[in-house]
Design an enzyme around this catalytic site. Structure first.
Site, short mmCIF file in Angstrom:
data_model
loop_
_atom_site.label_atom_id
_atom_site.label_comp_id
_atom_site.label_asym_id
_atom_site.label_seq_id
_atom_site.Cartn_x
_atom_site.Cartn_y
_atom_site.Cartn_z
N ARG A 126 0.30 18.05 9.02
CA ARG A 126 0.33 19.30 8.24
C ARG A 126 0.22 18.93 6.78
NH1 ARG A 126 5.59 23.23 7.92
NH2 ARG A 126 6.38 21.57 6.61
N THR A 175 -0.75 22.95 1.42
CA THR A 175 -1.31 24.20 1.98
C THR A 175 -0.58 24.62 3.26
OG1 THR A 175 -2.87 22.98 3.35
CG2 THR A 175 -3.59 23.55 1.11
N ASP A 220 12.61 15.99 7.97
CA ASP A 220 11.28 15.58 8.44
C ASP A 220 11.43 14.72 9.69
OD1 ASP A 220 8.88 13.95 8.82
OD2 ASP A 220 8.20 14.88 6.96
N ASP A 241 9.66 11.24 9.70
CA ASP A 241 10.32 10.27 8.82
C ASP A 241 11.63 9.78 9.43
OD1 ASP A 241 8.28 10.64 7.06
OD2 ASP A 241 9.46 11.61 5.48
O1 LIG Z 1 4.55 24.20 12.59
P1 LIG Z 1 3.95 23.48 11.43
O2 LIG Z 1 4.19 24.18 10.12
O3 LIG Z 1 2.51 23.15 11.63
O4 LIG Z 1 4.75 22.11 11.22
C1 LIG Z 1 5.17 21.32 12.26
C2 LIG Z 1 4.47 19.99 12.24
O5 LIG Z 1 4.92 19.21 11.13
C3 LIG Z 1 5.45 17.96 11.61
O6 LIG Z 1 4.48 16.98 11.65
P2 LIG Z 1 3.89 16.32 10.32
O7 LIG Z 1 2.69 17.08 9.85
O8 LIG Z 1 4.98 16.09 9.34
O9 LIG Z 1 3.32 14.94 10.87
P3 LIG Z 1 4.13 13.66 11.39
O10 LIG Z 1 4.45 13.98 12.83
O11 LIG Z 1 3.17 12.56 11.25
O12 LIG Z 1 5.36 13.50 10.56
C4 LIG Z 1 5.91 18.30 13.01
O13 LIG Z 1 6.08 17.18 13.83
C5 LIG Z 1 4.85 19.24 13.51
O14 LIG Z 1 3.72 18.57 14.03
O1 LIG Z 2 11.36 21.21 9.11
C1 LIG Z 2 10.29 20.63 9.36
C2 LIG Z 2 9.05 21.27 9.30
C3 LIG Z 2 7.93 20.57 9.60
N1 LIG Z 2 8.03 19.27 9.95
C4 LIG Z 2 9.23 18.63 10.01
O2 LIG Z 2 9.28 17.43 10.34
N2 LIG Z 2 10.33 19.32 9.69
MG LIG Z 3 6.39 14.73 9.25
#
Ligand SMILES: O=P(O)(O)OC[C@H]1O[C@H](OP(=O)(O)OP(=O)(O)O)[C@H](O)[C@@H]1O
Ligand SMILES: O=c1cc[nH]c(=O)[nH]1
Ligand SMILES: [Mg+2]
Length: 212
Positions: free
Chosen positions: A103, A107, A203, A206
């Site tokens: 994500r 944006t 997160d 993370d």
């Molecule tokens: O419902 P949304 O608003 O789309 O957000 C949720 C997304 O954000 C996080 O991933 P992230 O993009 O942080 O990637 P990552 O798993 O690599 O940390 C999470 O694991 C979802 O995939």
């Molecule tokens: O709260 C949140 C939202 C998006 N992605 C995450 O990892 N945490």
């Molecule tokens: Mg993430």
């Protein structure tokens, strides 16, 4: 679309420890796996089985087996990868495919950067794994992708979901005739101005992978 919030004291207990800011990464990973196994028990209620004739050491009897092809489990990288082992513990014969999605933190739009799925998805049952359903953009894009490829039954397992994301998915899936169920450990209050779930757990990627 159906939303199933798993109401179980063990799930609530493990989720509470998971949320705590002081929980370290190894503990976070272990709790994620344990939670997924508990959620998977609920999420697989409609897993497809067929009758099977077997013989016990004592007598012939009838039972059931998972149908072939086996269900497909798709973790959404990165954070969804932390849920895979917990899911495989319950469905060891499932086939596993991968979607890499991120994500954009400005944006809040999802982008797909990797895809490794079986060629033919028609008529398959799929379990999507992603701990966080925030704005819903990531899951909406993943579900759209799988439906276009012929998947005909989707269950998404999440640890946390935000009401905003659930509403968005309900709207976007209005005209999709593939059944979609969300199984989650909790439905939280809201999103903050950065698109993070409140109270949430921060997160997830993370915290799983020790990024400080
Ligand atoms: O419902 P949304 O608003 O789309 O957000 C949720 C997304 O954000 C996080 O991933 P992230 O993009 O942080 O990637 P990552 O798993 O690599 O940390 C999470 O694991 C979802 O995939
Ligand atoms: O709260 C949140 C939202 C998006 N992605 C995450 O990892 N945490
Ligand atoms: Mg993430």
């Amino acid at each position: 679309m159906q939303v199933h919030v798993v109401d179980h004291p063990l799930v609530a207990h493990k989720l509470t420890v998971l949320r705590e800011a002081t929980t370290d990464s190894p503990t976070f990973r272990r709790l994620t796996e344990e939670l997924v196994t508990l959620l998977a028990y609920e999420a697989t209620r409609e897993v497809r089985v067929e009758p099977a004739d077997i013989t016990t050491p004592v007598a012939p009897t009838k039972g059931v087996r998972l149908t072939s092809p086996a269900p497909l489990v798709v973790p959404i990288l990165r954070a969804g990868l932390g849920m895979l082992e917990g899911m495989q513990r319950l469905l060891p014969t499932a086939e596993v495919g991968f979607l890499g999605m991120i994500r954009n933190e400005e944006t809040l739009k999802a982008e797909t950067y990797a895809e490794r799925l079986p060629e033919d998805l028609s008529g398959r049952q799929c379990y999507l794994l992603d701990p966080m359903l925030a704005t819903g953009g990531t899951l909406a894009m993943a579900i759209d992708f799988l439906v276009r490829r012929g998947i005909d039954h989707i269950t998404a397992i999440t640890l946390l979901a935000a009401p905003e994301g659930v509403r968005r998915l309900e709207k976007e899936l209005e005209h999709v005739d593939v059944p979609v169920t969300i199984v989650t450990a909790a439905l939280d209050e809201r999103l903050d101005e950065n698109g993070y779930i409140v109270p949430g757990l921060g997160d997830a990627g993370d915290r799983l992978y020790g990024v400080v």
